[in-house]
Design a protein around this motif. Structure first.
Motif, short mmCIF file in Angstrom:
data_model
loop_
_atom_site.label_atom_id
_atom_site.label_comp_id
_atom_site.label_asym_id
_atom_site.label_seq_id
_atom_site.Cartn_x
_atom_site.Cartn_y
_atom_site.Cartn_z
N ILE A 7 -4.77 -19.66 13.37
CA ILE A 7 -5.32 -20.72 14.22
C ILE A 7 -6.80 -20.91 13.90
O ILE A 7 -7.55 -19.94 13.77
CB ILE A 7 -5.15 -20.37 15.71
N GLU A 8 -7.20 -22.16 13.78
CA GLU A 8 -8.61 -22.49 13.54
C GLU A 8 -9.00 -23.66 14.43
O GLU A 8 -8.24 -24.61 14.59
CB GLU A 8 -8.82 -22.87 12.07
N ARG A 9 -10.16 -23.55 15.02
CA ARG A 9 -10.71 -24.65 15.83
C ARG A 9 -11.84 -25.30 15.05
O ARG A 9 -12.77 -24.62 14.62
CB ARG A 9 -11.22 -24.12 17.17
N ARG A 10 -11.74 -26.61 14.88
CA ARG A 10 -12.81 -27.38 14.21
C ARG A 10 -13.28 -28.43 15.20
O ARG A 10 -12.70 -29.51 15.28
CB ARG A 10 -12.29 -28.05 12.94
N GLY A 11 -14.29 -28.11 15.96
CA GLY A 11 -14.75 -29.04 16.99
C GLY A 11 -13.65 -29.28 18.01
O GLY A 11 -13.15 -28.35 18.65
N HIS A 12 -13.20 -30.54 18.12
CA HIS A 12 -12.14 -30.90 19.06
C HIS A 12 -10.75 -30.78 18.44
O HIS A 12 -9.75 -31.10 19.09
CB HIS A 12 -12.33 -32.34 19.55
N VAL A 13 -10.68 -30.29 17.20
CA VAL A 13 -9.41 -30.23 16.48
C VAL A 13 -8.88 -28.80 16.45
O VAL A 13 -9.61 -27.85 16.16
CB VAL A 13 -9.57 -30.77 15.04
N PHE A 14 -7.59 -28.66 16.73
CA PHE A 14 -6.88 -27.39 16.73
C PHE A 14 -5.92 -27.37 15.54
O PHE A 14 -5.07 -28.24 15.43
CB PHE A 14 -6.11 -27.27 18.05
N MET A 191 -7.63 -37.79 9.56
CA MET A 191 -6.94 -38.46 10.66
C MET A 191 -7.20 -37.76 11.98
O MET A 191 -7.41 -38.39 13.02
CB MET A 191 -5.46 -38.54 10.37
N ALA A 192 -7.21 -36.42 11.95
CA ALA A 192 -7.48 -35.66 13.17
C ALA A 192 -8.89 -35.94 13.69
O ALA A 192 -9.09 -36.11 14.90
CB ALA A 192 -7.31 -34.16 12.91
N ASP A 193 -9.85 -36.02 12.79
CA ASP A 193 -11.23 -36.31 13.21
C ASP A 193 -11.32 -37.72 13.80
O ASP A 193 -12.06 -37.95 14.77
CB ASP A 193 -12.18 -36.18 12.02
N LEU A 194 -10.59 -38.66 13.20
CA LEU A 194 -10.57 -40.01 13.74
C LEU A 194 -10.03 -40.02 15.17
O LEU A 194 -10.62 -40.62 16.07
CB LEU A 194 -9.73 -40.92 12.85
N LEU A 195 -8.91 -39.34 15.38
CA LEU A 195 -8.32 -39.29 16.71
C LEU A 195 -9.20 -38.52 17.69
O LEU A 195 -9.32 -38.89 18.86
CB LEU A 195 -6.93 -38.66 16.65
N ALA A 196 -9.82 -37.46 17.20
CA ALA A 196 -10.69 -36.66 18.08
C ALA A 196 -11.90 -37.45 18.56
O ALA A 196 -12.47 -37.15 19.61
CB ALA A 196 -11.15 -35.40 17.35
N SER A 197 -12.28 -38.48 17.80
CA SER A 197 -13.42 -39.31 18.20
C SER A 197 -13.00 -40.41 19.18
O SER A 197 -13.84 -41.14 19.69
CB SER A 197 -14.06 -39.95 16.97
N GLY A 198 -11.70 -40.53 19.42
CA GLY A 198 -11.19 -41.58 20.28
C GLY A 198 -11.09 -41.16 21.73
O GLY A 198 -11.48 -40.05 22.11
N PRO A 199 -10.54 -42.03 22.59
CA PRO A 199 -10.50 -41.78 24.04
C PRO A 199 -9.34 -40.88 24.45
O PRO A 199 -8.18 -41.32 24.46
CB PRO A 199 -10.32 -43.19 24.61
#
Length: 260
Positions: A7-14, A191-199
């Motif tokens: 498991i790795e956490r990258r900011g808001h991404v799991f 794609m994860a970073d894009l979604l993590a920047s969304g609402p």
């Protein structure tokens, strides 16, 4: 196996990587660990998007660990919270999940992939439901697959166990995108970073409505929204983020989503 999942956490991404050489098969203990991990993802307000993949270059996941079964793991044993693989029966998961299929994806592994919202696949990946050949049923896939791809193609896969490559999987809409193997995780993270920047509250509302409306008539589902019967939709409409979206549009700037 000391660490069957990484498991790795990258900011808001799991990110969860299934890591059980040689094939990333899932036994009861691994399934329980995955359930705990996905529960943590679901319940942590700071985590907004998950990426799931397999270690190595050959296997995403072949599903149930038959060697473990031969050693005493019961097929109807304790899979833990979320059921097999910890995801497909996890209640209240209102966050996007991206599957990065890096190789062979079959049986329960395909059922795990079908539990995601977006499926990206490496060019060499392949897909099948071979349970028919061992005299058992791909239960979750029997429910999900005919709703995701054309009925006759789904039934052919279920009834024959035949394999399909990424070109065919993309043609039937089983996967979103095919990528060179060395670009798969880069694209998944992009794609994860894009979604993590969304609402996040909008994502939660979308996932609840889609999940609950799957077996409802259109008007019944719409009435449920207008009658304030979806918790996530009502939370969104009362949120700071709803106001922030309107303000950002009026002020011609990017919104700052806080998830509240």
């Amino acid at each position: 196996m000391d660490n069957p999942i990484h498991i790795e956490r990258r900011g808001h991404v799991f990110e969860l990587t299934l890591n059980r050489p040689k094939a990333n098969a899932i036994d009861l203990a691994t399934s329980r660990l995955m359930g705990e991990a996905f529960t943590e993802f679901r319940d942590d307000p700071d985590l907004r998007v998950a990426v799931v993949t397999g270690a190595g270059e050959k296997f995403f996941c072949p599903g149930w660990d038959l060697k473990a079964a031969a050693d005493g793991d019961a097929v109807d044993g304790d899979y833990g919270v979320g059921g097999f693989g910890g995801l497909q029966e996890l209640r209240g998961l209102n966050k996007p999940v991206i599957m990065a299929v890096n190789g062979i994806c079959c049986g329960g592994g395909l059922e795990l992939a079908l539990s995601g919202d977006i499926i990206l696949a490496a060019e060499h990946a392949s897909f099948a439901l071979p349970e028919i050949r061992s005299g058992t049923v791909a239960d979750a896939a029997s429910i999900k697959l005919p709703k995701r791809i054309p009925y006759h193609i789904a039934m052919e896969m279920l009834l024959t166990g035949r394999w399909i490559d990424t070109e065919e999987a993309a043609r039937w809409g089983l996967i979103n995108q095919v990528l060179p193997a060395d670009q798969l995780m880069d694209k998944a993270r992009e794609m994860a970073d894009l979604l993590a920047s969304g609402p996040p509250l909008v994502y939660a509302a979308i996932k609840e409505v889609v999940r609950e409306a799957e077996d409802m008539k259109f008007q019944d589902a719409l009435n449920k929204i207008t009658k304030s019967q979806f918790e996530t939709v009502e939370r969104l409409y009362r949120s700071e983020d709803q106001l922030e979206g309107a303000k950002a549009f009026a002020e011609k700037r990017d919104p700052v989503w806080k998830g509240r």
